[in-house]
Design an enzyme around this catalytic site. Structure first.
Site, PDB file in Angstrom:
ATOM      1  N   LYS A  79       0.851  -1.339  -0.030  1.00 24.72           N
ATOM      2  CA  LYS A  79       0.050   0.110  -0.042  1.00 24.72           C
ATOM      3  C   LYS A  79       0.793   1.170  -0.049  1.00 24.72           C
ATOM      4  CE  LYS A  79      -3.803   2.083   2.688  1.00 24.72           C
ATOM      5  NZ  LYS A  79      -4.632   2.103   3.718  1.00 24.72           N
ATOM      6  N   SER A 154      -9.741   2.225   2.948  1.00 24.60           N
ATOM      7  CA  SER A 154      -8.890   2.925   2.128  1.00 24.60           C
ATOM      8  C   SER A 154      -7.889   1.944   1.296  1.00 24.60           C
ATOM      9  CB  SER A 154      -8.164   3.963   2.674  1.00 24.60           C
ATOM     10  OG  SER A 154      -7.463   3.363   3.664  1.00 24.60           O
ATOM     11  N   SER A 178      -9.846  -0.275   7.054  1.00 25.57           N
ATOM     12  CA  SER A 178      -9.635  -0.183   5.775  1.00 25.57           C
ATOM     13  C   SER A 178      -8.753  -1.438   5.341  1.00 25.57           C
ATOM     14  CB  SER A 178      -8.409   1.052   5.672  1.00 25.57           C
ATOM     15  OG  SER A 178      -9.199   2.209   5.494  1.00 25.57           O
TER      16      SER A 178
HETATM   17  N1  GLN Z   1     -13.191   4.515   6.487  1.00 25.85           N
HETATM   18  C1  GLN Z   1     -12.604   4.892   7.415  1.00 25.85           C
HETATM   19  C2  GLN Z   1     -12.306   6.251   7.279  1.00 25.85           C
HETATM   20  O1  GLN Z   1     -12.379   6.908   6.448  1.00 25.85           O
HETATM   21  C3  GLN Z   1     -11.340   4.113   7.895  1.00 25.85           C
HETATM   22  C4  GLN Z   1     -10.250   4.326   7.153  1.00 25.85           C
HETATM   23  C5  GLN Z   1      -8.950   3.616   7.381  1.00 25.85           C
HETATM   24  O2  GLN Z   1      -9.093   2.765   8.034  1.00 25.85           O
HETATM   25  N2  GLN Z   1      -7.837   4.002   7.190  1.00 25.85           N
HETATM   26  O3  GLN Z   1     -11.612   6.882   8.167  1.00 25.85           O
END
Ligand code: GLN
Length: 498
Positions: A79, A154, A178
Site C-alpha cells: 500500500k 482505504s 481499511s
Molecule cells: N473508512 C474509514 C475512514 O475513512 C477508515 C479508514 C482507514 O481505516 N484508514 O476513516
C-alpha cells in the site's frame, strides 16, 4: 503458465522449492498481468518492475545456493502508505506527488529481509481517509469482480490487486476498517492485528492511536504468510510492544492436524444484535447467518453478547480520528515535504495555498473537523467526551469476551456499491459502522469471504478476537476455509488470461 496467479502462497513456495518455476518466471507472470490488465482497475500508483525482476533473479540464485527462507522470491506489493526508500511514496495524495522516501518503513525492511519481491505501490484513499478509494489523487480503483463497483477503501488498491491476480498478497493498513472493508468488498481475507503488534515506523500517520498495518490475501493462510515477517517489537515505534511471537502458519497446521469433523468444538462465537440492526442489507445478513450456521455445524456454539451501540461508536471514531489526523497532517506545510504552491507571497500564503492545493476535499474536511474538535472552546465537549466513550467501548468489548472467544459480525452492512452512486460523506461513514469499534479498542479482527450476492459481489464476515489473539482468528478462518470454498472463487479480472 496462465494459472500461476490462482495458486496460494503456500503453493507458490512449494513450486519455487520444487523448481516447478523460478521466481523470475513468477515475477514476470504477475508483471505481465499488471501491464495488460491494470488499465481496467487502476490498482497501482507506482510500478517497480525492473527492480523486481533483478530481485527475483537474485532470489533464484540465493535459492540455488541453499537459502531456505520460505518467502524468498515470492511477489507482493505495498500500500502506498508505507515509505519505501528511493521509491515514490504518495499516500494517495497530490501533497506527496513527488515524495521519494529517504528510508524504508520497518515492515518494508522486514518483508524485504524475508526475501519477498515488491512489484510496486498500491492505490489508496488519500491519506487513508475513505471507504471506496474515490478520494485518491491518482484516480478511483475499480472492483475486479465488477468494474462499475468500488473496491472499498482505504486499501482499495491492495484489495483490488490481490483480487485481480496481480499479486498473491499485499500489505495494507487499517485505522477504522481499511483492511477488512476492502477485503469484504473484493472477496478476500484481510487481517488487522492488535494495536502494537506491528511497527508503525514509516507508515504515514492518519490517526496514530488507531492505525495498524496488516495483510490481505485470498485465504487466511495467505494472510498469515505475509503477516509473519511484519510483526514484532521495533525500537523505533514506542507503541509497538514486546510480546510472544506466534508462528501463524505452524499454529494453523497444528490445528488442522488435530481437527476432526467438529474442529470448532468448544469455540464460543459471540453474536451481538447491535451488529445486525437496521441498515444491514438482507443479502449480507443471509450470507453472514449462513456462515455462522456452518460454524455451528462444525462444532461452534453461538452465544449472545452485547457491545456498544455501533452508531455511538461511529460518532466517537469520527471525532477522534479527524482530531488525530488534524495534528498529524500539520507536518505537510509546503516546506518540508512534497507539494509547494507556485509563487507564494509570504509564509502564510505558502502554508495556506500549499495545503489548500495539495490536499483533496475529504482530507480538508477531516482536518477542519479535527481542528474544530481540538479547539480550546470545544475540546471538552467533543474530544474529551469521545475519549470517555472510547473507554466504555473498550470495557463493553472486555465484558463481551467474558462470555465468548471471538465475536462475529458482518464486516460491512452492504456489498460493494457503484462508484456512480457518489455517496455523500455521512453515508460513506455509515459503511464503517461495524469495523471501527475494533480500532478504538485496539483489538485484532479479520474479514473472511462468505459468499456472493445474487449479482455476484462478495460479502465478508468479521471475526474479532481478544488482544494478541491474531493466531486464533487466523486459525479459525483457516479451519473454516478447509470446509468451504468461498475464498477460492475468482473475480472477473482474475479469470482473464494474458
Ligand atoms: N473508512 C474509514 C475512514 O475513512 C477508515 C479508514 C482507514 O481505516 N484508514 O476513516
Amino acid at each position: 503458465m496462465s494459472e500461476l496467479h490462482h495458486l496460494s502462497t503456500e503453493q507458490l513456495i512449494t513450486g519455487l522449492q520444487d523448481k516447478q518455476f523460478s521466481s523470475l518466471e513468477l515475477t514476470d507472470h504477475f508483471i505481465k498481468r499488471i501491464d495488460a490488465l491494470d488499465g481496467k482497475i487502476n490498482s497501482f500508483i507506482t510500478h517497480t518492475s525492473e527492480t523486481a525482476r533483478a530481485q527475483a533473479q537474485a532470489a533464484d540464485e540465493m535459492r540455488a545456493q541453499g537459502d531456505m527462507r520460505p518467502l524468498l522470491g515470492v511477489p507482493m506489493a505495498h500500500k502506498d502508505i508505507f515509505c519505501t526508500q528511493g521509491v515514490l511514496t504518495t499516500c494517495g495524495s497530490k501533497m506527496l506527488h513527488n515524495f521519494i522516501s529517504p528510508y524504508d518503513a520497518t515492515i518494508v525492511t522486514n518483508i524485504d529481509k524475508a526475501g519477498m519481491i515488491s512489484l510496486g505501490k498500491l492505490n489508496m484513499d488519500e491519506f487513508a481517509m475513505g471507504s471506496d478509494n474515490s478520494s485518491s489523487y491518482y484516480g478511483s480503483v475499480q472492483n475486479p469482480w465488477n468494474l462499475e463497483h468500488v473496491p472499498g477503501g482505504s486499501s482499495g488498491g491492495s484489495a483490488a490487486a490481490v483480487a485481480a491476480g496481480f499479486v498473491p498478497v499485499a500489505t495494507a493498513s487499517d485505522t477504522g476498517g481499511s483492511i477488512r472493508q476492502p477485503a469484504s468488498f473484493c472477496g478476500l481475507t484481510g487481517i488487522k492485528p492488535t494495536y502494537g503488534r506491528i511497527s508503525r515506523f514509516g507508515m504515514i500517520a492518519y490517526a496514530s492511536s488507531l492505525d495498524q498495518a496488516g495483510s490481505l490475501g485470498r485465504s487466511a493462510k495467505d494472510c498469515a504468510y505475509l503477516l509473519q515477517p511484519m510483526i514484532g517489537h521495533d525500537p523505533r515505534d514506542a507503541t509497538s510492544i514486546k510480546y510472544d511471537m506466534p508462528d501463524y502458519v505452524q499454529d494453523m497446521n497444528e490445528a488442522v492436524a488435530k481437527a476432526d469433523d467438529k474442529p470448532f468444538a468448544g469455540l464460543r462465537i459471540g453474536v451481538a444484535k447491535e451488529y445486525f440492526g437496521e441498515g444491514l442489507n438482507t443479502e449480507v445478513n443471509e450470507l453472514v447467518r449462513a456462515a455462522l450456521q456452518k460454524y455451528e455445524e462444525l462444532g461452534a456454539t453461538i452465544v449472545e453478547v452485547n457491545i456498544t451501540d455501533p452508531e455511538i461508536t461511529l460518532a466517537t471514531y469520527y471525532m477522534l480520528a479527524p482530531a488525530e489526523a488534524s495534528s498529524n497532517l500539520s507536518r505537510f506545510d509546503g516546506v518540508r515535504f512534497g507539494y509547494r504552491c507556485e509563487n507564494p507571497k509570504d509564509l502564510t500564503d505558502l502554508y495556506t495555498r500549499s495545503r489548500s492545493e495539495g490536499f483533496g476535499p475529504e482530507v480538508q474536511r477531516r482536518i477542519l473537523m479535527g481542528t474544530y474538535a481540538l479547539s480550546a472552546g470545544y475540546f471538552d465537549a467533543y474530544y474529551t467526551k469521545a475519549q470517555k466513550i472510547r473507554r466504555i467501548i473498550v470495557k463493553d468489548f472486555a465484558d463481551a469476551f467474558a462470555h465468548c472467544d471471538v465475536i462475529a459480525s458482518p464486516t460491512v452492512p452492504t456489498a460493494a456499491y457503484k462508484l456512480s452512486e457518489n455517496l455523500d460523506p455521512a453515508s460513506m461513514y455509515l459503511g464503517d459502522v461495524y469495523t471501527i469499534g475494533v480500532n478504538l479498542a485496539g483489538l485484532p479482527a479479520l474479514s473472511q469471504p462468505v459468499g456472493l450476492t445474487a449479482n455476484g459481489l462478495p460479502v465478508g464476515l468479521q471475526l474479532i478476537g481478544q488482544h494478541w489473539c491474531e493466531s486464533q482468528l487466523l486459525t479459525t478462518a483457516h479451519l473454516f476455509q478447509q470446509h468451504t470454498d468461498h475464498h477460492l472463487q475468482h473475480s472477473a479480472i482474475a479469470k482473464e488470461t494474458v
